[in-house]
Scaffold this active site. Structure first.
Site, PDB file in Angstrom:
ATOM      1  N   GLY A 199       0.783  -1.632   0.022  1.00  0.00           N
ATOM      2  CA  GLY A 199       0.679   0.186   0.098  1.00  0.00           C
ATOM      3  C   GLY A 199       0.639   1.157   0.628  1.00  0.00           C
ATOM      4  N   CYS A 200       0.601   2.472  -0.726  1.00  0.00           N
ATOM      5  CA  CYS A 200       0.968   3.841  -0.470  1.00  0.00           C
ATOM      6  C   CYS A 200       1.490   3.902   1.361  1.00  0.00           C
ATOM      7  CB  CYS A 200       0.442   4.619  -0.804  1.00  0.00           C
ATOM      8  SG  CYS A 200      -1.499   4.843  -0.428  1.00  0.00           S
ATOM      9  N   TYR A 201       0.722   4.087   2.036  1.00  0.00           N
ATOM     10  CA  TYR A 201       1.484   4.379   3.420  1.00  0.00           C
ATOM     11  C   TYR A 201       2.132   3.337   3.276  1.00  0.00           C
ATOM     12  CZ  TYR A 201      -2.827   7.657   4.425  1.00  0.00           C
ATOM     13  OH  TYR A 201      -3.537   8.863   4.034  1.00  0.00           O
ATOM     14  N   ALA A 202       1.907   1.938   2.668  1.00  0.00           N
ATOM     15  CA  ALA A 202       2.852   1.491   4.008  1.00  0.00           C
ATOM     16  C   ALA A 202       4.061   1.655   3.145  1.00  0.00           C
ATOM     17  CB  ALA A 202       2.609  -0.072   3.587  1.00  0.00           C
TER      18      ALA A 202
END
Lengths: 342, 342, 342, 342
Positions: free
Chosen positions: C145-148
């Site tokens: 994911g982007c945040y990850a």
């Protein structure tokens, strides 16, 4: 082909760099700036780190002419009129993105309030509205202004065909803030610009005379146009809404057919379907000029919507398109990518 | 004076609440919504917490008529044509902010594609373009649309004096996104709207017939106008650039003098100095309509720039101005604050 | 190599198309969507007209497996867990950009509130944090994911070296609005989003478990982190400010040296100079992850600033980077352009 | 009460004007600027035309002291330390919005790198964090900075009650661009600021020492905090996300109860409901400070979200609140309007 960019630290120069870097037939030999020297270009633009490094080099015309076959000048107005001369004299391919070679001597001195380049140089410059250039043998191109590109591409078919009442042309053009360049000013100060729209230089913008000059090449009966320029809170783009009264009754279908035919074989001009108008964002970061239009039978008025990216089709992209034409490359070389969206 | 607001949860209703709350002669008796009931208004708008609390009340016309002297309807089109009737019948002061009473029966049914209100009601409604109302004894006001307000205030002096060529009028109007209301759609989706500009409903916007109707009251020779509507990425505001060809030669000075005279004594219309054009942000959150103009002697074209806040002068503010006129309050009551800037 | 994209009409799918189109070793064989069929992709995205045309094709796994060597799934959560199975079974290279294969069965069912994919498939998926993958022989990649991505790249060197107090990690992550996808909602409605910032899902974002899972691979002592997610009014980007307490005294120089060494040979992670923090815009439209940091000796706190483009390094770009690694292409193939700026 | 504003042409001065103009007990006697003289204030701010006119007057301390009872100084740092002295000596009510009187002599000289005001004046100044002032008899107020206001209001209950680990406090503060003032710079240039987020002065912002000074008044054990300051592309607002480790286990409910109690009777601090975080826009143009929070039992970390408008609660609004307290007016006088939204 090796090329040099003068004025590499401005937004126009940066866009040349972005586009030329992925051009299949071009190698960037050197970058130059009148306002900075010897620093690496990535000092000014951190996004370039590791992607592109090159130290700015001294503006030594002899050396540039030895190393490069073509030179782009993306300098503020008043610089290229002197700086371009040695490159022209050396027989290089020269593309000036400023207004310095777009007008006659009198026109330039009136509208730019500066001394013009010598007539000999002004005469050598070919106005580089790429879709409507009449030959490809010029070696010195004066690249059109952003407002001029949108306006002329939007009007060409109508004007050439003498279809509109000559004194009825109105251009309501809106520009993103990057058109003001890289230097901060009150007009680009975020708290004043954001959530705002302003109109400036009504009928006084310096792109008017270059528009008029070209319109009159196409149609000697056009004496003047009404031209408004506004700033909208976006970074990139020109959104020009153009109005002109039809001389005779017509239909939207007929006009769209005319535009399609006029731009047949012109890969960067896309005529929209009926009842569809282009959005500004659909051309962002690309060399496209998208055009939608309609005819209002009650008022006999034609409305044409033209969108371009001011830094691409309105500057660096068209300059590269002109290089492609000069050099015999495919017209779309280096410009045929899918642009970023949204 | 006690007033009620129907449609309190939309942006227009909220703006009524903001402005009426600080009105010196008005008390808000009740808030109503067709899409919600019994919840406190601050549930929908957290910024109201502790500043203003009131539970939405049932839309009981009898009760509203007992408690309030005036009612504002800020409902989507198609609602007020039925909902307003009992309040009109009860002799209340009624101000409808929607398009339901702005057109003739035929006009409404054609442009809104819905059944119109009964003629008897349509005839009672006075079109509330506040600066140009001819009397103050109406009790039922149909408040103009945002585009119509900007356009009509910008054109009135020219049109009334028969100064412009009748079929030459072009309105290039740009609106902030709040004009689309509170319901999300593709056209208001941030990634699509931000950094974008779009043109929609070319010559087809439903504000056109109300503009035409009023223009023809002023000047029976005007048959049609060219009218474009665009969205720019700001929350609030209408920026209308209007073009019209002068019948006879004139000067910018003469035209500014005419506008100053025409709006003399009209506190919310501010005519700019020569060579100055209003910015959108200078009217944000206020009831002002600022106008700048110029005459181009080469094309004989007049350009008029009009800015308003679509939610204030284009909706709630003008509605309150109309209430002030009806009620005999000072015209600026509740509207004479310094608006927020920047 | 021929590839197929499933979920081509969303923002992630579109970004895959943009990047793969200019990839030197890839050809896009087919585009697919669960929400649309047979229409040309340019119907959804007018900027593609004349640049890229392809009709959406039926999702026929057999046919896709015949025609393509690799398949990207850019579908909403809950779709790929079923849709990916035939491609995995067929031995294709499969890259899923959704969260469907990032967690254990229990993790997925808890955080996504949906049935998980069968364990057999979950186990085959390799978590594709490209810079920290331990091999290149996986054929089924679960793309982070982007945040990850931003969080893990920012924390990896510290966590692996056991340099920070395990329960002191705080991630203050801000996202552009395109992270919410293409479907309009109240949270993406321009009048609500513009000029606003909101915090949502405090300690509840579904990227938390995938971050925890990877952190624990690196450092079994980390039990939990504090994780906040906010929306800022930009279209693209993740700006993560990460805080962690150093176990022992250190210096900014030491930490920068550690990061430089950790990411040596990783072309997409750029460690900034001392006292320099990356801006969000310097990675827009690129696959870069730029990191700046400092140590505060008074509080013993390390601050790390990480920026990525959520649609590129946080989705499509990293997916292509993973394909490059799987296929033995140069890691930067198709991703080594100069991104658009400003 | 008659008041004067020095520094009326900046954004802080303008906001004082907006708010004081509608204050029921205040009359603006004179406006002054060090950078301009004799021009009408509406020259600088066209939105003021017809709403408010006043020529800037000479800064003649004797005359100002004769005409006004209170004076606001909204000048850049380094100006008020000299300019305020005659007003203090004259026994006027003086409110300085700059940093000149917020620190000790040493603190000021270290953080502002300028000579400090004489100790005698520094000692007279009361730090005007309105909700936590301990008396109302001060006549010389040093109004807190915008970041300091958000941070201190967010931390006060926790810090005073010794509930958090002293060296664990982290403030991740984001500011709108108007915080940079009215003078254009590269950091406020629209093409660079728009679609961007930047972190600046990490642990170095000049508001840190005033925060520390006040925290230490409340809790002598706090030695240092971690403090990051970022710019987001909005015009107004501070969005501070604050993290601190709880000394002992607690619950979100307990903490919310503590905050509600701490701010009981404080009309401008609004504690949100559980699981609700304030949005920046819900306080725009108002004097509110809205606070949401939660406790993470896994990490023992408390997260507090604080939003204010930097020009109102972070500057002019709090200054007026302080005047209200000094003058014995109702604390909300002039500040109890419904703010503009959206």
């Amino acid at each position: 082909m090796k090329v040099s960019i003068i004025g590499a630290t401005g937004y126009g120069g940066l866009e040349l760099l972005r586009l030329l870097h992925q051009h299949p037939h071009v190698e960037i030999a050197s970058l130059h700036s009148f306002s900075a020297q010897t620093e690496d270009i990535s000092r000014f633009y951190p996004h370039l780190h590791t992607v592109y490094h090159q130290a700015l080099a001294e503006i030594d015309a002899v050396k540039i002419a030895e190393e490069s076959e073509a030179v782009f000048l993306a300098t503020p107005s008043g610089v290229a009129k002197d700086a371009a001369q040695p490159f022209i004299d050396a027989g290089m391919k020269v593309i000036d993105l400023s207004g310095d070679f777009r007008l006659s001597k009198e026109g330039y001195e009136k509208w730019y309030n500066k001394d013009a380049a010598p007539d000999a140089y002004l005469e050598q410059a070919e106005y580089g509205l790429a879709e409507w250039r009449t030959g490809t043998d010029a070696t010195f191109i004066s690249n059109p202004g952003c407002y001029a590109t949108a306006t002329l591409l939007g009007l060409a078919p109508l004007v050439m065909q003498y279809l509109v009442v000559e004194d009825s042309i109105i251009v309501d053009a809106k520009s993103g803030i990057s058109g003001a360049g890289k230097t901060p000013s009150e007009n680009t100060h975020f708290p004043e610009t954001n959530e705002n729209m302003t109109l400036y230089r009504m009928n006084k913008h310096q792109h008017i005379p270059e528009i008029m000059r070209q319109l009159q090449v196409w149609n000697e009966n056009i004496d003047a146009i009404t031209f408004s320029t506004s700033l909208i809170p976006v970074t990139r783009g020109i959104f020009a809404t153009i109005y002109a009264k039809a001389k005779a009754g017509t239909t939207t279908e007929e006009l769209l057919a005319l535009y399609r035919e006029s731009y047949d074989g012109k890969p960067f001009v896309r005529i929209q379907a009926q009842d569809v108008y282009p959005t500004l964002k659909q051309v962002t970061a690309s060399n496209f000029c998208d055009i939608g239009l309609c005819y209002n039978e009650r008022t006999n008025m034609i409305t044409i919507v033209v969108v371009i990216d001011n830094l691409v089709k309105g500057a660096a992209g068209q300059a590269i398109q002109n290089l492609n034409l000069m050099a015999g490359f495919d017209e779309t070389a280096g410009l045929d990518f899918i642009p970023v969206y949204p």
